[in-house]
Scaffold this active site. Structure first.
Site, PDB file in Angstrom:
ATOM      1  N   ASP A 334       0.771  -1.094   0.048  1.00  0.00           N
ATOM      2  CA  ASP A 334      -0.070   0.123  -0.214  1.00  0.00           C
ATOM      3  C   ASP A 334       1.056   1.375  -0.123  1.00  0.00           C
ATOM      4  O   ASP A 334       1.365   1.606  -0.079  1.00  0.00           O
ATOM      5  CB  ASP A 334      -0.596  -0.002   0.807  1.00  0.00           C
ATOM      6  CG  ASP A 334      -2.077  -1.023   1.054  1.00  0.00           C
ATOM      7  OD1 ASP A 334      -2.564  -1.476  -0.054  1.00  0.00           O
ATOM      8  OD2 ASP A 334      -2.580  -1.447   2.224  1.00  0.00           O
ATOM      9  N   TYR A 404       6.873  -9.376   7.593  1.00  0.00           N
ATOM     10  CA  TYR A 404       6.208  -7.469   7.455  1.00  0.00           C
ATOM     11  C   TYR A 404       6.798  -7.659   9.375  1.00  0.00           C
ATOM     12  O   TYR A 404       7.205  -8.309  10.164  1.00  0.00           O
ATOM     13  CB  TYR A 404       5.294  -7.927   7.787  1.00  0.00           C
ATOM     14  CG  TYR A 404       4.143  -8.062   6.553  1.00  0.00           C
ATOM     15  CD1 TYR A 404       4.438  -6.920   5.235  1.00  0.00           C
ATOM     16  CD2 TYR A 404       4.592  -9.299   5.475  1.00  0.00           C
ATOM     17  CE1 TYR A 404       3.452  -7.246   4.030  1.00  0.00           C
ATOM     18  CE2 TYR A 404       3.438  -9.391   4.184  1.00  0.00           C
ATOM     19  CZ  TYR A 404       3.630  -8.841   3.394  1.00  0.00           C
ATOM     20  OH  TYR A 404       3.616  -9.112   2.325  1.00  0.00           O
TER      21      TYR A 404
END
Length: 517
Positions: A334, A404
């Site tokens: 994103d 992540y």
């Protein structure tokens, strides 16, 4: 002279003199006589043996008496091999004629140099109108009707002949190599191609009208032109070739002129050159939370400061001097997610590059991107790659693991049991419906993903914030895995801990793929 020596050695392949006289009278050019006779001696083709020289050679040996009644262009190849092709230098420009192989080769090399290509080899592509195939067949049937009982026809004529395309390449090769100062590659292994597209509207229209369903073909062609399609000629030619193959000899003789009629106008030629797509790959890092991966415009308003695609793609395009670029990556993040760690693999596909950059020039691209005043994006391991790397990235996007790091807030204090509970989960299956935030642009599907492992790092001075490190299957929606997306992702961090959970910041820290390293 070289041509006399070459012709002397090739004389045994030629048909009898009365047949040569017949072919010349019919309007067949010398090079077509050679190739249809199966002559493959390069010297016969690259030397400009014209009709008068062939006649003189045979007359000197008391082989033939002939009065020239030739038309302007060969009735078989329509001037492609003469060459006397009418060539438009640029679309819309006045037509010009070429009168020799050297002149045609010089014109082609001028086109290549005019586009400022930097090349070290080339290959030739030739597109011919299907009427040439029909002409060759008409000549064969004519000779069969007239000379079928003669031994020379039974033995070899037209059995092992060269095609017009192969003959043209043989004729042009030496001159093109000289003017371009590079080597011709016989196969299409070279990334740089020179395309010669020949057309002969008058005879091609006549051919279309003779073919079965010719009227329908004309309608399709008119419709394609009205719609601005650039493929109508290729599609029409391909259709004509297929139809010609299906017509039996007996029917062919009733529908087409046998032998082929003489023509006064040669083919027109369009010269184009292009390079097959160039691929430059590497890994990118995104340091800003205001940079999208691809250009993002909504209602004429840009979202974010810029994009990874534009920063990298435009720099690569400029140094390759291509017609544009396409950016491919192994997944995406994103706009507000940083890409850190080893970086995300990507490819920049550049169509029709005028220049194939050296390793030094590719390093200059890296340095330019990595040393800008605004350090928004970085690149690593930039290099030339093959088109197969695109398939590897598609595979990696679906099957590889990604790591992540997320700053997470929960609505109650984090306890030691919570840490043990989360870190004990290994290879956990989750179900994710397409997130609400992307439903406007993604199909409403339900996907199964795997959370391989999680680690918790407490944040000093607070009990409701912590760093979540996790490794997941590629394509997992991490934000939704944390907050649950109103139950559309299950289980989630929120449902496991039995409280509300939100991601405040998210970074991709590692994309585990063993290429572009």
């Amino acid at each position: 002279m070289e041509w006399q020596s070459a012709l002397g050695s090739a004389k045994l392949c030629l048909p009898p003199c009365h047949v040569i006289r017949d072919l010349l009278s019919t309007g067949v050019c010398v090079r077509c006589i050679f190739r249809l006779s199966g002559i493959r001696d390069r010297d016969c083709y690259i030397s400009s043996i014209n009709e008068s020289e062939l006649i003189s050679f045979l007359e000197e040996q008391n082989e033939i008496e002939y009065n020239s009644t030739t038309s302007t262009s060969c009735c078989v190849c329509l001037g492609v091999l003469c060459p006397s092709c009418v060539v438009p230098e640029k679309p819309g420009a006045d037509l010009r004629e070429t009168s020799s192989v050297n002149e045609l080769a010089l014109l082609i090399s001028d086109v290549v140099k005019g586009e400022q290509y930097r090349i070290d080899e080339f290959s030739l592509e030739v597109s011919l109108p299907p009427v040439i195939t029909a002409n060759e067949r008409a000549l064969r049937l004519y000779l069969k009707q007239k000379y079928e009982k003669e031994q020379w026809f039974k033995d070899s004529f037209l059995c092992d002949h060269m095609s017009v395309k192969d003959t043209l390449k043989l004729v042009l090769n030496a001159s093109l190599e000289k003017y371009l100062a590079v080597q011709n590659v016989e196969t299409l292994s070279s990334s740089f191609r020179i395309r010669l597209t020949y057309s002969h509207s008058e005879t091609s229209q006549m051919l279309q009208s003779m073919l079965p369903n010719g009227r329908d073909s004309k309608k399709r062609e008119r419709g394609s032109k009205e719609n601005g399609s650039s493929k109508n000629c290729n599609e029409s030619d391909a259709s004509a070739f297929r139809v010609l193959e299906l017509i039996e000899d007996q029917n062919f003789c009733t529908q087409f002129q046998v032998p082929p009629g003489k023509v006064d106008k040669p083919c027109q030629l369009v010269v184009a050159c292009y390079r097959t797509p160039t691929y430059i790959g590497g890994r990118y890092l995104k340091y800003s939370r205001n940079v999208s991966q691809s250009r993002w415009i909504i209602d004429d308003e840009r979202m974010g400061e810029t994009s990874v695609e534009e920063i990298i793609g435009e720099n690569v395009r400029q140094i390759c001097q291509g017609d544009g670029y396409k950016f491919h990556s192994a997944g995406r993040e994103d706009i507000d997610v940083r890409m850190l760690g080893s970086g995300r693999p990507f490819l920049v596909e550049v169509p029709n590059s005028r220049i194939m950059p050296s390793s030094t020039e590719i390093k200059q691209i890296s340095d330019k991107i990595n040393h800008t005043d605004k350090k928004l994006v970085g690149v690593k391991n930039l290099k030339f790659v093959g088109a197969e790397a695109w398939d590897l990235m598609r595979e990696g996007e679906a099957e590889k693991q990604k790591q992540y790091a997320a700053l997470v807030w929960i609505s109650r204090p984090l306890e030691d049991d919570d840490v043990c509970n989360l870190t004990s989960l290994k290879d956990m299956d989750i179900s994710q419906k397409t997130p609400i935030r992307v439903l406007h642009r993604r199909s409403p599907l339900e996907r199964s993903k795997v959370i391989h492992w999680m680690k918790i790092e407490k944040v000093e001075g607070t009990t409701q914030y912590f760093l979540l490190h996790l490794c997941t299957q590629a394509g997992t929606y991490i934000k939704e895995f944390v907050h649950g997306d109103l139950g559309r992702t299950h289980p989630s961090i929120g449902s496991i801990l039995g409280c509300r959970a939100e991601i405040l910041q998210l970074d991709v820290t590692d994309v585990k793929m063993d290429y572009f390293n």
